[in-house]
Design an enzyme around this catalytic site. Structure first.
Site, mmCIF file in Angstrom:
data_model
loop_
_atom_site.group_PDB
_atom_site.id
_atom_site.type_symbol
_atom_site.label_atom_id
_atom_site.label_comp_id
_atom_site.label_asym_id
_atom_site.label_seq_id
_atom_site.Cartn_x
_atom_site.Cartn_y
_atom_site.Cartn_z
ATOM 1 N N LEU A 154 26.694 -9.157 5.789
ATOM 2 C CA LEU A 154 26.017 -10.182 6.190
ATOM 3 C C LEU A 154 24.480 -10.017 5.198
ATOM 4 C CD1 LEU A 154 26.276 -10.532 10.157
ATOM 5 C CD2 LEU A 154 26.996 -12.064 8.369
ATOM 6 N N ASP A 155 23.961 -11.057 4.887
ATOM 7 C CA ASP A 155 22.635 -10.917 4.138
ATOM 8 C C ASP A 155 21.821 -10.073 4.888
ATOM 9 O OD1 ASP A 155 23.764 -12.312 1.944
ATOM 10 O OD2 ASP A 155 23.046 -14.178 2.905
ATOM 11 N N TYR A 156 20.388 -9.625 4.381
ATOM 12 C CA TYR A 156 19.184 -8.955 4.891
ATOM 13 C C TYR A 156 18.875 -9.914 6.064
ATOM 14 C CZ TYR A 156 14.806 -6.549 5.187
ATOM 15 O OH TYR A 156 13.776 -6.000 5.597
#
Length: 327
Positions: free
Chosen positions: A122-124
């Site tokens: 998952l992205d930041y």
């Protein structure tokens, strides 16, 4: 040439007969698929007891395996552990971050052998459901595009969302890395320029949800994954907390991956104690209103009276009953 062939054959013959294939051990450690590990062996990136490995080598637990000069942390492969983590924003999915940011691995319990491997990323700036396992082969199988596993996200969008935009994202949009599309889009309500939607993807390309909305001139201001296959974020698992998956849930992951199930390794006494303390921290936050971003499925919201767009995917209808029990 004949002499070289005999030397290679001798090296293969001298490998332990009762061990496991080297590429299988490497794949289970989460480094990549078996085919990719075979390429690494051919590229002489792997050594066994200080000597270059060969395709066909078998290894036992007492042997020292190194990849690119670093010792391999291998699991025994007999048992598996899987857990669900509620990722908050502000964490990266790599093991170490050169910028010193917190990683998703820092909060996880320790394992007796091997290491935790994330099933996807998952992205930041994306929160929500993230799965971990000690079985690298399981992780690789679930992440492979052929697995066709639904991933559901709750999205807050800024801008005027039109029927034409929704139609385009359902039919497919050409992005820089190929055509991408949602298999389902449903409204989650909202006022003004901010609207909530539930969207379903069958793959996990980098920033795919955000890029699809951006292709229509819209901005995603909040993004949370609420479902992976049949698994949802339980409401009792707050951001930054984890929960061991039950044996039936783990078996479900192996079925989704098309693999034989394995025995489940129970958590240690220390892990059980940590989990119990963590459960004590769960519950409503005093003095604050319940967040809109609570991870409930769209069907749960519909039951509570929120308006919803008519389902556009026949496949999505088949999982509705599961959502009612897992949301």
């Amino acid at each position: 040439m004949a002499k070289a062939d005999k030397t290679e054959a001798k090296a293969v013959d001298s490998a332990p007969k009762d061990g496991e294939k080297l590429q299988k051990v490497l794949a289970r450690s989460g480094l990549g698929s078996r085919r990719e590990m075979e390429r690494w062996i051919e590229q002489e990136r792997v050594t066994i007891d200080g000597k270059s490995a060969r395709l066909g080598d078998r290894v036992v637990a007492t042997q020292r395996i190194e990849v690119d000069g670093r010792p391999l942390v291998a699991s025994d492969g007999e048992k598996t552990r899987c857990l669900l983590y509620h990722k908050p924003t502000g964490e990266v999915c790599s093991r170490k971050d050169p910028e010193g940011r917190r990683t998703v691995f820092e909060r996880l319990p320790k394992v007796k052998s091997g290491r935790w491997i994330s099933i996807g990323r998952l992205d930041y700036n994306t929160s929500g459901l993230l799965l971990f396992t000690t079985d690298g082969e399981l992780a690789n199988a679930l992440m492979h595009p052929s697995a066709n596993i639904e991933r559901e996200y709750m999205v807050r969008v800024m801008g005027d969302v039109t029927e034409e935009s929704i139609k385009a994202m359902l039919e497919g949009v050409m992005l820089e890395d190929g055509v991408a599309r949602f298999t389902d889009i449903q409204s989650g309500g909202g006022d003004g320029i901010n609207s909530w939607y539930y969207v379903v993807l069958m793959e996990g390309r980098n920033r795919e949800v955000r890029r699809l909305w951006e292709s229509q001139g819209l901005t995603v201001s909040r993004l949370k994954r609420v479902r992976y296959g049949d698994l949802f974020v339980p409401s009792k698992v707050k951001k930054g907390q984890w929960q061991e998956l039950a044996p039936n849930e783990i078996n479900g992951l192996y079925r989704m991956a098309g693999m034989q199930t394995k025995d489940v390794e129970p958590p240690s006494r220390d892990d059980r104690s940590k989990h119990k303390r963590m459960e004590g921290k769960r519950g409503s936050v005093r003095g604050k209103k319940r967040e809109r971003d609570d991870g409930r499925s769209r069907d749960d919201r519909k039951d509570k009276g929120s308006k919803s767009r008519k389902p556009r995917s026949a496949k999505s209808d088949s999982v509705k009953n599961k959502r009612r029990t897992r949301a």
